[in-house]
Design an enzyme around this catalytic site. Structure first.
Site, mmCIF file in Angstrom:
data_model
loop_
_atom_site.group_PDB
_atom_site.id
_atom_site.type_symbol
_atom_site.label_atom_id
_atom_site.label_comp_id
_atom_site.label_asym_id
_atom_site.label_seq_id
_atom_site.Cartn_x
_atom_site.Cartn_y
_atom_site.Cartn_z
ATOM 1 N N LYS A 106 37.969 29.828 44.323
ATOM 2 C CA LYS A 106 38.326 30.852 43.331
ATOM 3 C C LYS A 106 38.964 32.063 44.034
ATOM 4 O O LYS A 106 38.896 32.198 45.257
ATOM 5 C CB LYS A 106 37.069 31.282 42.579
ATOM 6 C CG LYS A 106 36.002 31.949 43.459
ATOM 7 C CD LYS A 106 34.686 32.164 42.713
ATOM 8 C CE LYS A 106 33.653 32.813 43.635
ATOM 9 N NZ LYS A 106 32.328 32.904 42.986
ATOM 10 N N ARG B 135 22.954 36.613 34.493
ATOM 11 C CA ARG B 135 24.391 36.805 34.338
ATOM 12 C C ARG B 135 24.881 35.734 33.379
ATOM 13 O O ARG B 135 24.429 35.659 32.255
ATOM 14 C CB ARG B 135 25.063 36.736 35.733
ATOM 15 C CG ARG B 135 26.424 37.365 35.783
ATOM 16 C CD ARG B 135 27.011 37.333 37.188
ATOM 17 N NE ARG B 135 27.251 35.986 37.695
ATOM 18 C CZ ARG B 135 27.769 35.719 38.894
ATOM 19 N NH1 ARG B 135 28.074 36.701 39.720
ATOM 20 N NH2 ARG B 135 27.979 34.486 39.283
ATOM 21 N N HIS C 41 22.754 29.385 39.504
ATOM 22 C CA HIS C 41 23.229 30.235 40.600
ATOM 23 C C HIS C 41 22.131 31.239 40.949
ATOM 24 O O HIS C 41 21.436 31.737 40.065
ATOM 25 C CB HIS C 41 24.505 30.951 40.113
ATOM 26 C CG HIS C 41 25.337 31.577 41.190
ATOM 27 N ND1 HIS C 41 25.689 30.947 42.363
ATOM 28 C CD2 HIS C 41 25.925 32.813 41.251
ATOM 29 C CE1 HIS C 41 26.457 31.753 43.093
ATOM 30 N NE2 HIS C 41 26.607 32.885 42.442
ATOM 31 N N ARG D 144 27.770 24.280 46.718
ATOM 32 C CA ARG D 144 28.975 25.006 46.291
ATOM 33 C C ARG D 144 29.281 26.176 47.220
ATOM 34 O O ARG D 144 29.273 27.334 46.809
ATOM 35 C CB ARG D 144 28.790 25.569 44.866
ATOM 36 C CG ARG D 144 28.490 24.574 43.784
ATOM 37 C CD ARG D 144 28.552 25.257 42.395
ATOM 38 N NE ARG D 144 27.828 26.502 42.319
ATOM 39 C CZ ARG D 144 26.558 26.621 41.942
ATOM 40 N NH1 ARG D 144 25.851 25.567 41.573
ATOM 41 N NH2 ARG D 144 25.981 27.809 41.924
ATOM 42 N N TYR E 99 46.576 62.336 55.111
ATOM 43 C CA TYR E 99 46.243 63.214 53.992
ATOM 44 C C TYR E 99 44.953 63.991 54.214
ATOM 45 O O TYR E 99 43.951 63.441 54.662
ATOM 46 C CB TYR E 99 46.098 62.395 52.712
ATOM 47 C CG TYR E 99 47.400 61.805 52.212
ATOM 48 C CD1 TYR E 99 48.552 62.569 52.085
ATOM 49 C CD2 TYR E 99 47.465 60.463 51.856
ATOM 50 C CE1 TYR E 99 49.736 62.030 51.621
ATOM 51 C CE2 TYR E 99 48.644 59.908 51.383
ATOM 52 C CZ TYR E 99 49.778 60.701 51.271
ATOM 53 O OH TYR E 99 50.933 60.161 50.812
ATOM 54 N N CYS F 150 46.090 55.454 53.537
ATOM 55 C CA CYS F 150 47.018 55.799 52.456
ATOM 56 C C CYS F 150 47.365 54.534 51.665
ATOM 57 O O CYS F 150 46.836 53.462 51.934
ATOM 58 C CB CYS F 150 48.281 56.423 53.020
ATOM 59 S SG CYS F 150 47.961 57.733 54.214
ATOM 60 N N ASP G 222 50.104 52.721 51.639
ATOM 61 C CA ASP G 222 50.879 51.702 52.353
ATOM 62 C C ASP G 222 50.649 51.700 53.849
ATOM 63 O O ASP G 222 51.241 50.873 54.546
ATOM 64 C CB ASP G 222 52.378 51.951 52.124
ATOM 65 C CG ASP G 222 52.695 52.169 50.661
ATOM 66 O OD1 ASP G 222 52.510 51.216 49.890
ATOM 67 O OD2 ASP G 222 53.088 53.294 50.288
HETATM 68 C C1 LIG Z 1 31.463 32.290 43.927
HETATM 69 C C2 LIG Z 1 30.462 31.281 43.559
HETATM 70 C C3 LIG Z 1 29.965 30.382 44.522
HETATM 71 C C4 LIG Z 1 30.260 30.512 45.987
HETATM 72 O O1 LIG Z 1 29.487 31.600 46.491
HETATM 73 P P1 LIG Z 1 29.471 31.966 48.033
HETATM 74 O O2 LIG Z 1 28.414 32.995 48.136
HETATM 75 O O3 LIG Z 1 30.830 32.494 48.343
HETATM 76 O O4 LIG Z 1 29.180 30.722 48.763
HETATM 77 C C5 LIG Z 1 29.125 29.383 44.087
HETATM 78 N N1 LIG Z 1 28.778 29.278 42.788
HETATM 79 C C6 LIG Z 1 29.214 30.154 41.850
HETATM 80 C C7 LIG Z 1 28.772 30.006 40.453
HETATM 81 C C8 LIG Z 1 30.058 31.186 42.201
HETATM 82 O O5 LIG Z 1 30.473 32.051 41.278
#
Ligand SMILES: *Cc1c(COP(=O)(O)O)cnc(C)c1O
Length: 395
Positions: free
Chosen positions: A39, A137, A169, A225, A271, A324, A326
């Protein structure tokens, strides 16, 4: 891919490191398949190149949040299993089902929408029911999960969906000893047991992100994952760096100095003059700024707060003054020999003692994830470490 020489900065992405990191993750989870999470444009490294490298490294699934990313992977000709999990009622569900993308179902509305899209196109949608085991979540709390499970199994009986996965998760995977980790694992096991008792024939049960993949074998189930670890960054920097887990950071962010000049003592820099030279010195200008994802919080002021580290000519120096839009300035020190065009490394593997994305995270009071994923779209990604032999295969 050729080096983009007209742009004065680039993120060099080592696809060999991506492949090796996925292999290392597979070794950490020998009983599970690996879903490489790509992602957010492959955590800023580039969606399709990273996906192909991860598949070369042994990943058998790809995971993305946005449905547009799933469709982009299919458009690139990638045929492997893909799960997408963050969509609203306006999602192109029919297109996703026709593209053979697995869909997360994390709310009752999502099941209804997927079932009607599947009926419309006359296909069976593969779904993964997401249970909220404690993150608070996305996902269904257990009582709603149980109801939606029953509805999903009814839709499965008529051929609209196939319930192939149950997933969840963690909230504290990066603190492996946190009591919620065990508590969430218990709730997850109950959800899986319920699904199986009601007759679901689950292909993949999955719970572990990078941190859990590396630190918690008890929750590997059928599929892990990992995201951040695929890119060679540690999800648990307080426990161990990448090398402790056999990972190598894949991204090196580098730039060319666009200006080098001598200044006297007392020169205010950038700046608001947050930094002032204490003696005659040489300043270098680096053509990357917050528009490129360089955190403004990585600015440096003397004497109390050095900016994020950069490597120039074998020395580790710090950002001087405000970042800054850029550009930013580095104090190269008195009598510096650098000239415009010389290379500056912002972060990389750390192997030569140079700074890492983790060092930048510390300097900017954030996490390594944010350092790489925020890298701006205008910074060219340059790929190295691509094998000559494996392109063009069917995936
Ligand atoms: C982003 C994400 C992951 C991967 O998480 P990491 O901490 O980068 O390994 C796995 N599962 C879900 C649902 C996520 O949103």
């Amino acid at each position: 891919m050729t080096v983009v020489s007209s742009y004065p900065a680039r993120a060099v992405v080592d696809l060999g490191a991506i492949r090796a990191n996925v292999r290392a993750l597979a070794d950490h989870a020998p009983t599970a398949q690996v879903m490489a999470v790509v992602k957010a444009d492959g955590y800023g490294h580039g969606l399709v190149p990273v996906a192909l490298a991860a598949l070369d490294g042994g990943a058998t699934w790809l995971g993305v949040a946005q449905t547009s990313e799933a469709l982009a992977l299919r458009a690139a000709g990638i045929r492997t299993r893909i799960l997408t999990w963050l969509y609203s009622p306006s999602a192109p569900l029919r297109e996703l089902i026709e593209a053979d993308v697995d869909l997360s179902v994390a709310a009752p509305w999502a099941l209804a929408a997927v079932v009607s899209a599947a009926r419309e196109c006359g296909r069976t949608a593969r779904i993964h029911l997401k249970v909220d085991t404690g993150l608070g979540r996305n996902g269904m709390l257990p009582p709603v999960f149980a109801e939606v499970l029953d509805d999903a199994l009814k839709a499965q009986a008529e051929g609209a969906v196939a319930v192939v996965g149950v997933w969840s998760h963690f909230a504290f995977a990066d603190e492996p000893a946190h009591p919620t980790v065990l508590a969430q694992a218990v709730v997850f096991a109950e959800a899986v047991a319920l699904a199986e008792a009601r007759g679901a024939d689950l292909e993949v049960r999955h719970l572990a992100n990078s941190a859990a993949t590396l630190t918690n074998p008890a929750v590997h189930y059928d599929l892990v994952r990992p995201g951040i670890a695929v890119y060679g960054l540690s999800p648990v920097p307080q426990v161990g760096g990448p090398q402790a887990y056999g990972l190598v950071p894949a991204m090196t962010l580098e730039a060319e100095l666009i200006s080098v000049k001598d200044v006297p003592a007392g020169q205010g820099v950038s700046y608001a003059h947050a930094y002032t030279t204490s003696h005659a010195t040489t300043l270098g200008v680096v053509p990357l700024g917050y528009a490129d994802g360089i955190p403004r919080h990585a600015s440096g002021s003397l004497p109390n707060r050095p900016g994020a580290p950069v490597r120039v000519g074998g020395r580790t120096l710090a950002i001087a003054g405000r970042v800054c839009m850029d550009q930013f300035v580095v104090d190269l020190g008195p009598g510096a020999v650098e000239v415009a065009g010389d290379r500056v490394e912002l972060f990389g593997t750390g192997a030569d003692g140079g700074p890492t994305a983790q060092d930048w995270a510390q300097a900017a009071d954030t996490i390594n994830y944010e350092i790489v994923t925020r890298l701006g779209a205008r910074v060219p990604r340059v790929y190295v470490g691509e094998p000559a032999t494996t392109r063009g295969g069917t995936r």
